[in-house]
Enzyme design. Structure first.
Site, PDB file in Angstrom:
ATOM      1  N   LYS A 143      41.278 -75.598  48.071  1.00 51.70           N
ATOM      2  CA  LYS A 143      40.954 -74.763  46.911  1.00 51.70           C
ATOM      3  C   LYS A 143      40.249 -75.566  45.824  1.00 51.70           C
ATOM      4  CE  LYS A 143      44.169 -72.522  49.212  1.00 51.70           C
ATOM      5  NZ  LYS A 143      44.416 -71.254  49.792  1.00 51.70           N
TER       6      LYS A 143
ATOM      7  N   ASP B 146      54.684 -79.075  47.933  1.00 50.90           N
ATOM      8  CA  ASP B 146      53.437 -78.522  48.456  1.00 50.90           C
ATOM      9  C   ASP B 146      52.508 -78.315  47.258  1.00 50.90           C
ATOM     10  OD1 ASP B 146      51.390 -77.066  49.552  1.00 50.90           O
ATOM     11  OD2 ASP B 146      52.643 -75.434  50.330  1.00 50.90           O
TER      12      ASP B 146
ATOM     13  N   TRP C 226      55.209 -68.856  50.140  1.00 48.73           N
ATOM     14  CA  TRP C 226      54.049 -68.594  50.996  1.00 48.73           C
ATOM     15  C   TRP C 226      54.566 -68.283  52.407  1.00 48.73           C
ATOM     16  CZ3 TRP C 226      51.148 -72.671  54.106  1.00 48.73           C
ATOM     17  CH2 TRP C 226      49.918 -72.181  54.576  1.00 48.73           C
TER      18      TRP C 226
HETATM   19  C1  LMR Z   1      46.846 -67.801  50.746  1.00 41.80           C
HETATM   20  O1  LMR Z   1      48.048 -67.920  50.472  1.00 41.80           O
HETATM   21  O2  LMR Z   1      46.244 -66.734  50.698  1.00 41.80           O
HETATM   22  C2  LMR Z   1      46.072 -69.028  51.147  1.00 41.80           C
HETATM   23  O3  LMR Z   1      46.881 -70.154  51.094  1.00 41.80           O
HETATM   24  C3  LMR Z   1      45.393 -68.868  52.437  1.00 41.80           C
HETATM   25  C4  LMR Z   1      46.336 -68.885  53.604  1.00 41.80           C
HETATM   26  O4  LMR Z   1      46.117 -69.702  54.499  1.00 41.80           O
HETATM   27  O5  LMR Z   1      47.270 -68.086  53.638  1.00 41.80           O
END
Ligand code: LMR
Length: 394
Positions: free
Chosen positions: A243, A208, A127
């Site tokens: 979520k 996470d 992420w």
């Molecule tokens: C995502 O990865 O789209 C979500 O976790 C929202 C975000 O805050 O990026």
């Protein structure tokens, strides 16, 4: 003073959200930001959340401060959802946080206080906010291989080979389930191997977990984190309710620190609440209270679990429909990995040019690395997406 500030790069996922909003085309399809959408494209307030909010509105008599670590009943209820009976209470420190992002930020700050020389190991890819937060806090980053672009599955050999470079005291960030952005996940046996490696290296796992219940079910999705927490001497866990309770804007999360003895737990707890006090004082309470009410009330909990299960199976159904549509169009099983992936996301494996082509020509928005939010699809847009994927030559 402000002239010394530099422009900040825009977060890619947030930038895509804005681009989508500005697109005037009627047929546009949003597979960008990780937000669940029902078949009508709405992100609903879950039924149990509405009920709990109503009860809360009627019964709440004060908005006075709670505790620096949040309401202990919330900490207990959510840690129980995540960890089950994998660890005992006298091993577990926890403090409520503003969302999973707040928990990640706070975890890295805690690591920095304890060991500023630690390197944080991230999956490649991960992420984008993970490296962003770590860089912001001026901590060192290393990457381990995670995703095999050819098979679209976990490159477990590469992962374990790279993690051999971990030094004692380093932190290994792992996605508890529903890996973001790939959708490819570790098996229970692979979690065991990772746990053994982390113990052998004297490293600290930071798990996470932001999508519990979106993959194989609430307990199945927590198997990895439970295994890690019960095997490794010290573990950090960042949990999000955004979520699985659909409380995105309420900012509801929890940072947990698992250690081996009550004395260490006490110090960890003191540091977690200290960090809360320095950063924002008391964590937001509304979402946390609603989550706690749901988890502690058998009827509300059942209602929530039922709706969550519908969400999960709905996404599995969309995965199957998309894979079928692509099978039909390509006369191949090249896209069957979509059914193997779990959670909201799948990494399609398209090039940035192919992603741009799908956006420009077909009004389909996915993140530039070809991460698709499966929950952004519905029965109609599955075919549009399948056509676009074939047209882009993926
Ligand atoms: C995502 O990865 O789209 C979500 O976790 C929202 C975000 O805050 O990026």
């Amino acid at each position: 003073m402000f002239e010394h500030l530099n422009e900040q790069p825009q977060d890619k996922i947030m930038a895509l959200m804005n681009e989508y909003r500005a697109d005037p085309r009627d047929n546009k399809v949003d597979l960008g930001v990780g937000v669940y959408k029902d078949p009508t494209g709405n992100t609903p307030v879950m039924r149990a959340v509405k009920s709990a909010e109503k009860t809360l509105w009627e019964s709440e008599t004060t908005k006075s401060y709670t505790q620096l670590g949040g309401d202990p009943a919330f900490v207990s209820a959510l840690s129980n959802l995540v960890l089950g009976d994998a660890v005992s209470e006298d091993q577990l420190a926890g403090a409520a946080q503003p969302g999973g992002t707040g928990a990640i930020h706070q975890a890295i700050e805690l690591v920095k206080m304890a060991n500023p020389d630690a390197t944080i190991w991230l999956s490649a890819p991960t992420w984008p906010n993970h490296p962003s937060i770590i860089q912001h806090l001026k901590m060192a980053i290393a990457e381990y291989r995670y995703f095999d672009n050819d098979t679209r599955a976990v490159d477990f050999g590469g992962m374990m080979a790279d993690l051999e470079g971990v030094q004692a005291g380093d932190v290994v960030l792992l996605h508890g389930c529903c890996h973001n952005p790939t959708g490819a996940n570790l098996t229970v046996d692979q979690w065991k191997d990772v746990a053994d490696l982390v113990v052998r290296k004297g490293a600290i796992p930071l798990v996470d977990i932001a999508y519990q219940g979106f993959g194989d079910g609430l307990d199945a999705d927590a198997k990895g984190v439970r295994l890690i927490a019960s095997t490794v001497p010290e573990t950090l866990i960042a949990a999000s309710c955004s979520k699985n309770f659909g409380v995105y804007r309420e900012r509801t999360g929890l940072l947990m620190a698992v250690s081996q003895d009550p004395a260490t737990k006490k110090v960890a707890q003191g540091n977690l609440t200290h960090l809360n006090r320095q950063n924002f004082s008391f964590p937001p309470d509304h979402g946390a209270r609603v989550v706690q009410m749901i988890l502690d009330d058998p009827e509300l909990r059942k209602e929530w679990e039922t709706e969550l299960e519908d969400v999960r199976t709905g996404m599995l159904g969309l995965r199957q429909q998309l894979a079928d549509a692509l099978r039909q169009r390509t006369n191949s099983d090249n896209f069957d990995f979509i059914v193997e992936h779990r959670g909201m996301f799948s990494r399609l494996g398209a090039t940035p040019e192919q992603v741009a082509h799908m956006r420009e020509k077909h009004a389909i928005y996915m993140v530039g690395d070809s991460r698709m939010n499966i929950a952004g699809l519905n029965v109609n847009s599955v075919d549009l997406l399948a056509d676009a994927i074939v047209d882009a030559g993926v």
